[in-house]
Design a protein around this motif. Structure first.
Motif, PDB file in Angstrom:
ATOM      1  N   GLU A  53       0.861  -1.290  -0.040  1.00  0.00           N
ATOM      2  CA  GLU A  53       0.042   0.180  -0.022  1.00  0.00           C
ATOM      3  C   GLU A  53       0.969   1.256  -0.048  1.00  0.00           C
ATOM      4  O   GLU A  53       0.446   2.247  -0.047  1.00  0.00           O
ATOM      5  N   TRP A  60       2.017   6.199   3.237  1.00  0.00           N
ATOM      6  CA  TRP A  60       0.723   5.818   3.128  1.00  0.00           C
ATOM      7  C   TRP A  60      -0.434   6.703   2.972  1.00  0.00           C
ATOM      8  O   TRP A  60      -0.676   7.450   3.901  1.00  0.00           O
ATOM      9  N   THR A  84      -4.625   4.285   8.865  1.00  0.00           N
ATOM     10  CA  THR A  84      -3.959   3.851   7.579  1.00  0.00           C
ATOM     11  C   THR A  84      -2.959   4.869   6.977  1.00  0.00           C
ATOM     12  O   THR A  84      -2.259   4.297   6.017  1.00  0.00           O
ATOM     13  N   TRP A 293      -6.561  -0.648   7.275  1.00  0.00           N
ATOM     14  CA  TRP A 293      -6.390  -1.460   6.110  1.00  0.00           C
ATOM     15  C   TRP A 293      -6.914  -2.862   5.983  1.00  0.00           C
ATOM     16  O   TRP A 293      -7.573  -3.094   4.918  1.00  0.00           O
TER      17      TRP A 293
END
Length: 324
Positions: A53, A60, A84, A293
């Motif tokens: 990711e 991120w 996240t 996530w």
């Protein structure tokens, strides 16, 4: 650890990010075994999923503590916060044992591209929140960044009672907080473990005394429990305090320094022991609200492999040092 009830086998049948810690701390596996499992964090399961990711800018979700555009989105009005963005993802990867070399030039990309949402400050300089700075200190040390300036911040901002408080920088408090203090201590300990620099040890000991003098769960003023959160065990706990998270810190600190457990931990140890369910495991509390996530651990009320592993290694450490 003998496996009379199958708990150890259950814990070993987990993601590499957890399994290697079970092998090292509970199963007594040789380093060659648990290190091989730890290396799999980069290529299998939860660790590999988070690595996929990462953006080209090193971040991120395009943000330091929050995803890019978060404050202009409907999500900003929802309970909790997203877990996240860059800081939270790196914290997970570090705590899961990922080899920092796997992240390549991430530290440099963050230096170029990532700024804190507070005052647009450079990522590796930290900001004014002690919890955020604790994660940044530990992650910076892990990725090989010179964060010695940020390390000094903790000594300069320690309160007179020995603790830290995220509200102190805004002038809203002059007293330590259980949550903020534990986060500061964990960041400082990680920095010392990684760098072998003991410059913060005296300050860390003062912060640990803040918690020890309160037996990890009680108010200094009245002796009453500080809140129900001390026995609400949840994984991942993110920034949240519990006696289990605190004991896991004191275990790691004692092992680093080669000292015996402090007797004032006894009541907190009993709280952890009493949290064990009839099935021999510790069950998940109420997870912190906010987007993730993916689910790392189980839902509320279910047997938690992560909490069970942490609780068992705390109790194993304590019971080995303190006669029954």
């Amino acid at each position: 650890m003998t496996d009379t009830d199958g708990t150890l086998a259950w814990l070993l049948d987990t993601d590499p990010s957890l399994r290697w810690q079970v092998e090292r701390d509970l199963a007594g596996a040789p380093p060659s075994v648990w290190q091989a499992t730890r290396a799999r964090v980069a290529t299998e399961g939860n660790g590999a999923r988070l690595l996929r990711e990462q953006g080209d800018d090193g971040q991120w979700e395009g943000g330091a503590y929050f995803p890019a555009g978060f404050f202009d989105s409907p999500e900003a009005r929802a309970p909790g916060q997203p877990w996240t963005a860059t800081t939270w993802t790196l914290k997970d990867l570090r705590e899961w044992g990922l080899d920092a070399a796997v992240l390549g030039d991430t530290a440099e990309r963050l230096r170029r591209n990532s700024r804190w949402e507070y005052d647009d400050l450079p990522y590796w300089d930290g900001e004014i929140d002690v919890c955020i700075n604790s994660y940044t200190l530990a992650t910076g040390a892990w990725l090989g960044v010179d964060v010695s300036g940020l390390a000094r911040w903790f000594r300069d901002h320690q309160l007179t009672d020995g603790g830290w408080n995220c509200e102190a920088e805004e002038g809203r408090s002059t007293r330590g907080s259980f949550h903020s203090t534990l986060n500061a201590l964990r960041g400082m300990l990680a920095w010392e473990q990684i760098t072998d620099d003991t410059a913060l040890r005296e300050s860390r000991h003062r912060g640990e005394e803040y918690l020890l003098s309160r037996r990890l769960a009680f108010r200094a003023s009245t002796g009453e429990p500080v809140g129900d959160f001390v026995t609400e065990f949840v994984y991942p706990n993110r920034h949240r305090y519990s006696v289990l998270a605190a004991l896991d810190h004191f275990r790691a600190a004692a092992l680093l320094e080669g000292v015996a457990p402090d007797p004032r931990l006894a009541q907190a140890v009993d709280m952890v022991r009493n949290g064990r369910s009839a099935d021999g495991t510790w069950h998940q509390g109420t997870p912190l609200a906010g987007r993730v996530w993916f689910d790392i651990d189980v839902a509320r009320g279910e047997p938690s492999p992560w909490l069970t592993m942490i609780a068992l290694r705390v109790l194993r450490w304590w019971d080995a040092a303190v006669p029954a």
